[in-house]
Design a protein around this motif. Structure first.
Motif, PDB file in Angstrom:
ATOM      1  N   ASP A  12       0.813  -1.222   0.000  1.00 20.88           N
ATOM      2  CA  ASP A  12       0.000   0.000   0.000  1.00 20.88           C
ATOM      3  C   ASP A  12       0.845   1.270   0.000  1.00 20.88           C
ATOM      4  O   ASP A  12       0.304   2.369   0.120  1.00 20.88           O
ATOM      5  CB  ASP A  12      -0.923   0.018   1.211  1.00 20.88           C
ATOM      6  CG  ASP A  12      -0.164  -0.136   2.518  1.00 20.88           C
ATOM      7  OD1 ASP A  12       0.994  -0.586   2.477  1.00 20.88           O
ATOM      8  OD2 ASP A  12      -0.736   0.184   3.579  1.00 20.88           O
ATOM      9  N   VAL A  61       3.408   2.490  -2.564  1.00 21.13           N
ATOM     10  CA  VAL A  61       4.082   2.222  -3.838  1.00 21.13           C
ATOM     11  C   VAL A  61       5.437   2.923  -3.951  1.00 21.13           C
ATOM     12  O   VAL A  61       6.421   2.288  -4.349  1.00 21.13           O
ATOM     13  CB  VAL A  61       3.158   2.618  -5.010  1.00 21.13           C
ATOM     14  CG1 VAL A  61       3.887   2.439  -6.341  1.00 21.13           C
ATOM     15  CG2 VAL A  61       1.893   1.775  -4.987  1.00 21.13           C
ATOM     16  N   ARG A 102      -3.023  -2.621  -7.738  1.00 23.62           N
ATOM     17  CA  ARG A 102      -3.529  -1.271  -7.979  1.00 23.62           C
ATOM     18  C   ARG A 102      -4.822  -1.294  -8.782  1.00 23.62           C
ATOM     19  O   ARG A 102      -5.732  -0.489  -8.537  1.00 23.62           O
ATOM     20  CB  ARG A 102      -2.479  -0.443  -8.721  1.00 23.62           C
ATOM     21  CG  ARG A 102      -1.120  -0.348  -8.057  1.00 23.62           C
ATOM     22  CD  ARG A 102      -1.191   0.072  -6.604  1.00 23.62           C
ATOM     23  NE  ARG A 102      -1.746   1.422  -6.458  1.00 23.62           N
ATOM     24  CZ  ARG A 102      -1.883   2.026  -5.293  1.00 23.62           C
ATOM     25  NH1 ARG A 102      -1.513   1.408  -4.174  1.00 23.62           N
ATOM     26  NH2 ARG A 102      -2.390   3.238  -5.238  1.00 23.62           N
ATOM     27  N   ARG A 140      -8.387   0.212  -7.501  1.00 23.07           N
ATOM     28  CA  ARG A 140      -9.201   1.172  -8.241  1.00 23.07           C
ATOM     29  C   ARG A 140     -10.612   0.640  -8.484  1.00 23.07           C
ATOM     30  O   ARG A 140     -11.603   1.377  -8.349  1.00 23.07           O
ATOM     31  CB  ARG A 140      -8.528   1.501  -9.583  1.00 23.07           C
ATOM     32  CG  ARG A 140      -9.252   2.580 -10.383  1.00 23.07           C
ATOM     33  CD  ARG A 140      -8.516   2.886 -11.667  1.00 23.07           C
ATOM     34  NE  ARG A 140      -8.438   1.706 -12.530  1.00 23.07           N
ATOM     35  CZ  ARG A 140      -7.825   1.703 -13.709  1.00 23.07           C
ATOM     36  NH1 ARG A 140      -7.184   2.787 -14.134  1.00 23.07           N
ATOM     37  NH2 ARG A 140      -7.808   0.612 -14.444  1.00 23.07           N
TER      38      ARG A 140
END
Length: 378
Positions: A113, A115, A166, A170
């Motif tokens: 979490d 990046v 990711r 999203r």
């Protein structure tokens, strides 16, 4: 827990299982099969302890504390350097280099979490491995090619997992936003429907006095020239005007509704004065109906002039009307609460009434009739 936190909690749980399987199933056999320096066993133990420490938070689907993450990253990178230093000759990026791919999964588990920090840790891990590879001895072209294949294969797969995470994040956020918007839309629709029902109920109550009056006028039962008929028409008009005002969006609803009653009286030719004192006090809709009921009744019975006063304090709201109405016998709203729209608008002086919320008083002195409605705020 937000949608992002739920996604990362699930990803960490999967990565925790992947780290455990890879360390025991793919890293332990090369450690035992090839000759390593004494630091290899220490590095293996350190890499095993990191997921064990994190398992308490991961299995409970809680975010990892920053201290744990920072300590774990330092421990993992240090173990990677130690394990690489303990490799046998020509063992870099080969079958004996068990720690290279394993460390990347540890970093993914710790920093999925975060990046930027994850990419920085990946870069440090890769730079340290290449530096140790070069310092171990001048590599030939074949060794460089083999090392490039290993580095590319391992890092691309692990970065692909990061990209997948990711995408899932999203998608989860979009789904959560869509669900929240649908819930807000459903709430707005329910509120609009409730508001429409309340509006229909209010208008139905107001028309309950108007429709019979219009029917009697149309059938000739009532004489439009009679004083009582004119008073009933004035009362119905005042009630309807107050009902329309009740649904207006204004800063001070009570004053707005009282002013609507006064406006109808002034259109009939009455001279009406309105005095308001005190700051705005929140008054429920039902209580406002009870407070303004006596106002509508007294103004509809007034002949030439009336005076309306509204007093608001922290403890009570008082609405009084003094009008030059002539006393008449018969029941009137002074005996009630002002909530029944079918009340006869005749003023019956000298009779008091108390509802569960509003206290109504009526008295006559000479040709002046005074009506007062009082509501205690507490």
């Amino acid at each position: 827990m937000t949608a992002g936190e739920q996604v990362f909690a699930s990803i960490r749980l999967v990565l925790l299982g992947a780290v455990a399987v890879l360390q025991l199933g793919l890293s332990l056999p090369p450690l035992l099969a090839y000759e390593h320096g004494p630091g290899a066993s220490v590095a293996f133990v350190v890499l095993a302890l990191v997921p064990l420490v994190c398992a308490g938070w991961i299995t409970r689907r809680r975010p990892l504390p920053r201290v744990v993450v920072a300590g774990g990253v330092v421990a993992v990178l240090g173990a990677s350097v130690l394990a690489t230093a303990a490799l046998p000759a020509d063992g870099h990026f080969g079958a004996a280099h068990w720690s290279f791919g394993l460390v990347g999964w540890h970093l993914l588990m710790l920093l999925a979490d975060r990046v930027p920090a994850l990419l920085a840790a990946f870069g440090a891990h890769l730079a340290a491995g290449i530096a140790q590879f070069v310092l171990a001895g001048p590599p030939d072209r074949v060794s460089i090619g083999a090392a490039g294949v290993v580095v590319l294969g391992v890092t691309s797969f692990q970065l692909g997992v990061l990209l997948l995470a990711r995408v899932l994040l999203r998608t989860a956020r979009q789904a959560a936003e869509l669900a929240a918007e649908q819930e807000r839309a459903a709430t707005r629709a329910a509120l609009a429907e409730q508001w429409a029902q309340d509006l229909r109920a209010g208008f139905a109550g107001g028309l309950g006095t108007t429709l019979p009056l219009l029917a009697d006028l149309a059938d000739g039962v009532l004489d439009p020239r009679a004083e009582d008929t004119r008073r009933r028409c004035a009362f119905a008009a005042t009630q309807l005007r107050r009902l329309f005002a009740e649904h207006d969006e204004v800063p001070d609803p009570l004053v707005h509704e009282v002013a609507a009653c006064v406006d109808v009286a002034e259109r009939r030719g009455l001279s009406v004065s309105l005095a308001v004192s005190g700051s705005v006090v929140p008054v429920p809709t039902e209580v406002r109906r009870e407070l303004t009921g006596p106002v509508a009744s007294a103004l509809s019975a007034a002949r030439r002039r009336a005076r309306v006063s509204l007093l608001r304090t922290d403890g009570e709201v008082r609405l009084a009307v003094i009008a030059d109405a002539a006393p008449e016998a018969g029941p009137g709203p002074a005996t009630g609460t002002g909530t029944d729209p079918e009340v006869d608008p005749k003023v019956d002086p000298g009779v008091d009434g108390v509802s569960g919320r509003v206290d109504v008083r009526s008295d006559t002195y000479g040709g002046q009739t005074r009506m007062e409605a009082r509501w205690r705020t507490s």
